[in-house]
Design a protein around this motif. Structure first.
Motif, mmCIF file in Angstrom:
data_model
loop_
_atom_site.group_PDB
_atom_site.id
_atom_site.type_symbol
_atom_site.label_atom_id
_atom_site.label_comp_id
_atom_site.label_asym_id
_atom_site.label_seq_id
_atom_site.Cartn_x
_atom_site.Cartn_y
_atom_site.Cartn_z
ATOM 1 N N LEU B 181 -5.936 8.909 0.670
ATOM 2 C CA LEU B 181 -5.235 7.632 0.815
ATOM 3 C C LEU B 181 -3.758 7.785 0.534
ATOM 4 O O LEU B 181 -3.360 8.386 -0.453
ATOM 5 N N ALA B 182 -2.993 7.263 1.380
ATOM 6 C CA ALA B 182 -1.560 7.227 1.124
ATOM 7 C C ALA B 182 -1.169 5.762 1.009
ATOM 8 O O ALA B 182 -1.761 4.904 1.643
ATOM 9 N N ASN B 184 2.231 4.708 0.954
ATOM 10 C CA ASN B 184 3.676 4.618 1.101
ATOM 11 C C ASN B 184 4.104 3.376 1.862
ATOM 12 O O ASN B 184 5.017 2.681 1.479
ATOM 13 N N THR B 185 3.441 3.133 2.974
ATOM 14 C CA THR B 185 3.829 2.026 3.830
ATOM 15 C C THR B 185 3.005 0.782 3.552
ATOM 16 O O THR B 185 3.513 -0.323 3.580
ATOM 17 N N LEU B 186 1.769 0.989 3.298
ATOM 18 C CA LEU B 186 0.841 -0.131 3.215
ATOM 19 C C LEU B 186 0.517 -0.450 1.757
ATOM 20 O O LEU B 186 0.397 0.439 0.930
ATOM 21 N N ASN B 187 0.343 -1.704 1.509
ATOM 22 C CA ASN B 187 0.052 -2.158 0.155
ATOM 23 C C ASN B 187 -1.458 -2.075 -0.093
ATOM 24 O O ASN B 187 -2.118 -3.069 -0.367
ATOM 25 N N ILE B 188 -1.972 -0.874 0.026
ATOM 26 C CA ILE B 188 -3.421 -0.712 -0.031
ATOM 27 C C ILE B 188 -3.946 -0.842 -1.459
ATOM 28 O O ILE B 188 -3.400 -0.255 -2.386
ATOM 29 N N PRO B 201 -14.699 5.458 -2.470
ATOM 30 C CA PRO B 201 -13.931 4.417 -1.785
ATOM 31 C C PRO B 201 -14.689 3.902 -0.577
ATOM 32 O O PRO B 201 -15.242 4.686 0.198
ATOM 33 N N VAL B 202 -14.747 2.594 -0.436
ATOM 34 C CA VAL B 202 -15.473 2.015 0.697
ATOM 35 C C VAL B 202 -14.591 1.143 1.572
ATOM 36 O O VAL B 202 -14.972 0.794 2.692
ATOM 37 N N ALA B 203 -13.453 0.762 1.068
ATOM 38 C CA ALA B 203 -12.544 -0.051 1.887
ATOM 39 C C ALA B 203 -11.135 0.074 1.326
ATOM 40 O O ALA B 203 -10.955 0.434 0.164
ATOM 41 N N LYS B 204 -10.175 -0.167 2.179
ATOM 42 C CA LYS B 204 -8.786 -0.073 1.728
ATOM 43 C C LYS B 204 -7.995 -1.290 2.199
ATOM 44 O O LYS B 204 -7.112 -1.176 3.068
ATOM 45 N N PRO B 205 -8.318 -2.420 1.653
ATOM 46 C CA PRO B 205 -7.612 -3.642 2.040
ATOM 47 C C PRO B 205 -6.120 -3.526 1.752
ATOM 48 O O PRO B 205 -5.693 -2.799 0.862
ATOM 49 N N ARG B 206 -5.345 -4.306 2.526
ATOM 50 C CA ARG B 206 -3.884 -4.205 2.422
ATOM 51 C C ARG B 206 -3.281 -5.227 1.465
ATOM 52 O O ARG B 206 -2.091 -5.444 1.483
ATOM 53 N N LYS B 209 -5.513 -9.636 -2.822
ATOM 54 C CA LYS B 209 -6.379 -10.773 -2.512
ATOM 55 C C LYS B 209 -7.519 -10.350 -1.570
ATOM 56 O O LYS B 209 -8.674 -10.696 -1.772
ATOM 57 N N LYS B 210 -7.136 -9.580 -0.549
ATOM 58 C CA LYS B 210 -8.163 -9.134 0.394
ATOM 59 C C LYS B 210 -9.169 -8.221 -0.297
ATOM 60 O O LYS B 210 -10.354 -8.245 0.012
#
Lengths: 538, 282
Positions: B181-182, B184-188, B201-206, B209-210
């Motif tokens: 997982l990176a 840098n760009t996304l607010n994961i 890890p099963v999901a990487k919401p941005r 809240k998500k």
């Protein structure tokens, strides 16, 4: 009349020899090109080689016997071709030669009528030799050529032969693409032409050229497939043998062959008959057929031995599932990569070449592949590829990069692939998306919008035009409200295209905050120029 | 004398009031700051530990309970119960199970009175297993029945958590997949699930809240599939508001038979950092 073409040549034997050698040489010279066209019934890339060896075998046989007549020479040629026939196309070609040869028999020198009769016979023979005739192959070319030649009955021999060549070319091109559908489990070619048919045209081309009949040669490079096959799923062995069988047993023998393999060809007008079959178990076939008569001349080769389209070596670490995301701008490309996707760059309003996509899929070291088109125009293209891989490739029909990102949020290559795929589909479907484009009638070179009224901005949700206005913020708000009407979410993703500057972004963000305060905005920057803003609500 | 005593580690995040109510004996893990050892949840507050963690990550560490403390607790429980069921954190996450095995070996003639159960779980998920077993024990059920209840709960309980700051996890090296997982760009805000004894890890919401909504969705789906109220536990690292948000999201659509909120033990919190929020349910 027939001999007028070759008046300058010293004897008939020499004419026949030149014609046959011209055909053989033409096949020899272009056999690799024909191989590269080989898609059906098995993409084993050997049609050109097989047709050349078949014709060369005929030539050798013909030269064994002292020349006595055209009929005898062509009979020997056809017999030799049949004996040495290789592959489906080779066997069919030999059948055609036998049919033509049989048409020439009779008193007197053969002329147009005899040749016409020969082509008729040949068309019948080639169809009867194949268990399950498929149109679009060399069979069709032979048949349509024979049918077309009916109108050449009163022509000169030269016109007749030139007409045969033209008819063969026309048939080949007219039926282009008919075989595309017969490649389940492999990559589907587009507008393919049959290699066997091409080989026949090329043999004709060489034969006619050798005796000075002008022909309009086709540009074969246009027909070479640009992409590769994923894998070959059919029988492993290409088996050919002769069986000495009573003619009244042929029907029974054919029926038995049907259960033993596919691409079956039973050739020859008298025993021993040539049998060609694709099978997984040559021994089983030989044991079964031996009860019909003695077997000889057994040849078996593995289907993919000479395959020029062998799969490219998969690259990278093995993954259960790999995602290919289409993306046009650097910002989103980077985002998709960070989310774990392989990115395929697209240009606005341009389709991805099938070959590029096929190669990309083939290179992946992955058991399954998911494609996110991220654009309405790309969904069909992706679906076409998916169908070619019989289950390996799944398309989640994302029509926006925001739907693609949502799908990627659920992607990890560490769990149940089916479950992950379902989660990805659900996540993509949970996003309602719209987009805004801008046009500037007064300054067409200018890429970005501004708040002045020279711009007309239009906002769309799906196929519906939601708003057109000179005020960008108003258009965005209208799109957002439309999304809210369709979806009860509050997470709003906005992707700013190349034409949207910082000021525009701030104005839009402030406008949304003021008028739709429940939306939580997540902004991304892309450098695509085909649109100004993508908006997604989930 | 009780028929069965339930023992578990402090990684089970059992609130103090339930320790007493259900008579669960909790073995403290060790927190080490600048070479000084503290018993988890006893000698140091959560706030103090995270403050030290933020000041100097390298000078903080964690440890399984000492062999001495394990033997001591087991000996004490053996005096009060015929049998002991010791429910450990997932053996893929910690050496507690091995340490407990060594402790049991030292008890010679009494060793057969102790059974270790690898929960394949952690945090409140492990706690809920211990609490179900403890309730059964308190009802007076025999050892085999208590053990079966514990195993049954372990097979049902699910745990999901959201990491707010990936830096801690990356430093810990605890979850290899995280390296993919990176951010840098996304607010994961990655969501992890306990699967086969490991956090995956099963999901990487941005957005946070998500991520919380993703966890809530799992709990709500469990409720819907089971067709009965679920037992819910929430945990967090200095993120009470987010835990409350998550609880509200779940309760809005799922009925709960029981529910509690716990502080995520610093033993694991060292590896996740502040901001972690999660839920376990069955």
């Amino acid at each position: 009349m027939y001999y007028s073409i070759a008046m300058a040549l010293s004897d008939t034997r020499q004419i026949i020899r030149i014609v046959v050698e011209g055909a053989v040489e033409s096949l020899h010279m272009q056999r690799e090109m024909i191989n590269s066209l080989n898609l059906f019934p098995v993409p084993d890339g050997d049609t050109g080689t097989n047709m050349y060896l078949t014709m060369a075998g005929g030539l050798r046989e013909m030269e064994k016997t002292p020349f006595s007549s055209i009929e005898q020479a062509l009979h020997d040629f056809a017999l030799g071709a049949l004996k040495e026939s290789r592959g489906n196309s080779g066997v069919i070609l030999a059948q055609l030669l036998e049919g033509i040869s049989s048409g020439l028999s009779g008193p007197g020198s053969p002329g147009v009528q005899e040749l016409l009769n020969g082509f008729r016979n040949g068309a019948k023979l080639v169809y009867s030799a194949v268990q399950n005739p498929v149109e679009g192959t060399i069979l069709t070319v032979v048949r349509e050529m024979a049918e077309g030649l009916e109108s050449y009955g009163e022509s000169s021999l030269e016109e007749f032969l030139a007409g045969a060549y033209t008819l063969a070319c026309q048939s080949l091109l007219r039926n282009r693409g008919l075989l595309d559908k017969y490649t389940p489990g492999r990559i589907t070619p587009v507008d393919s032409i049959d290699a066997g048919g091409a080989g026949l045209v090329i043999a004709f081309e060489g034969a006619l050229s050798s005796i000075g009949i002008p022909v309009d040669k086709l540009d074969w490079s246009k027909f070479i497939p640009r992409y590769r096959f994923s894998d070959y799923c059919g029988p492993r062995w290409d088996l050919r043998f002769l069986v000495d069988c009573a003619s009244n047993k042929l029907g029974e023998l054919k029926a038995e062959l049907n259960d033993l393999g596919d691409s079956i060809v039973l050739a020859g007008s008298t025993s021993p008959y040539t049998i060609h079959i694709h099978t997984n178990d040559p021994e089983e076939v030989l044991n079964a057929i031996s009860s019909y008569g003695s077997i000889s001349g057994i040849e078996a080769s593995e289907m993919l031995d000479a395959h020029p389209f062998s799969n490219p070596e998969p690259q990278g670490k093995y993954r259960h599932t790999t995602v290919i995301a289409y993306s046009s701008g650097e910002g989103m490309q980077s985002a998709f990569r960070e989310m774990g996707a392989e990115v395929l760059e697209i240009r606005p309003e341009a389709q991805i070449e099938m070959g590029v996509l096929l190669d990309t899929v083939n290179r992946l070291n992955s058991a399954s592949v998911v494609i996110l088109p991220n654009c309405p125009n790309m969904v069909r293209n992706a679906n076409d590829v998916a169908q070619s891989f019989s289950g390996k490739v799944t398309v989640i029909p994302t029509e926006s990069p925001i739907q693609g990102l949502a799908a990627m949020e659920e992607y990890f290559d560490n769990g149940n692939p089916g479950e992950i795929l379902e989660n990805m589909k659900r996540a993509a479907a949970a996003v309602e998306t719209g987009y805004i484009v801008g046009e500037n009638a007064h300054s067409p070179d200018r890429e970005g919008p501004s708040s002045d009224n020279t711009f007309t901005f239009s906002g769309r949700v799906g196929n519906s035009l939601i708003s057109e206005d000179g005020n960008l913020v108003r258009v965005v708000i209208s799109v957002c409200e439309s999304l809210r009407d369709k979806r009860s979410g509050s997470a709003l993703t906005l992707i700013a295209g190349k034409g949207l500057d910082e000021t525009d972004r701030n104005e839009i963000s402030a406008g949304i905050s003021e008028l739709i305060p429940e939306f939580e905005q997540e902004w991304y920057k892309d450098n695509s120029s085909g649109w100004l803003l993508h908006v997604g609500l989930e | 004398m009780k028929k069965v005593s339930i023992v578990t580690g402090s990684t089970a995040c059992i609130p103090a009031e339930f320790e007493h109510e259900y008579e669960i004996s909790v073995v403290p893990f060790m927190l080490i700051i600048k070479d000084k050892s503290y018993r988890d949840n006893i000698d140091i507050t959560i706030e103090e530990f995270y403050k030290a963690l933020e000041e100097d990550y390298a000078m903080t560490s964690t440890s399984v309970p000492s062999l001495g403390s394990l033997v001591e607790i087991l000996e004490k429980e053996l005096k009060e119960a015929e049998r002991i069921l010791y429910i450990t954190i997932s053996s893929t996450m910690s050496g507690e199970y091995d340490a407990a095995s060594s402790a049991v070996d030292k008890l010679n003639k009494d060793r057969d009175r102790i059974v270790l159960l690898d929960s394949r779980m952690a945090a409140t998920g492990q706690g809920q297993i211990a609490m179900e077993a403890a309730m059964a024990a308190k009802r007076g059920e025999d050892f085999q029945s208590v053990l079966e209840i514990a195993k049954q709960t372990a097979s049902e309980v699910k745990l999901h958590a959201m990491i707010d700051n990936l830096e801690y996890l990356k430093r810990s090296g605890r979850v290899s997949a995280i390296s993919a997982l990176a951010v840098n760009t996304l607010n994961i805000k990655p969501v992890f699930q306990f699967i086969d004894g490991e956090a995956k890890p099963v999901a990487k919401p941005r957005s946070k809240k998500k991520a919380l909504e993703r966890i809530a969705r799992e709990a709500i789906e469990t409720f819907r599939k089971k067709g009965r109220p679920i037992n819910l536990a929430l945990f967090h690292v200095l993120a009470e508001d987010d835990a409350k948000f998550l609880e509200n999201k779940i309760r809005a659509e799922a009925e709960c038979e029981s529910s509690f909120t716990a502080h995520f033990t610093p033993v694991m919190g060292k590896h996740t950092g502040p901001g972690l929020v999660g839920a376990s349910f069955y």
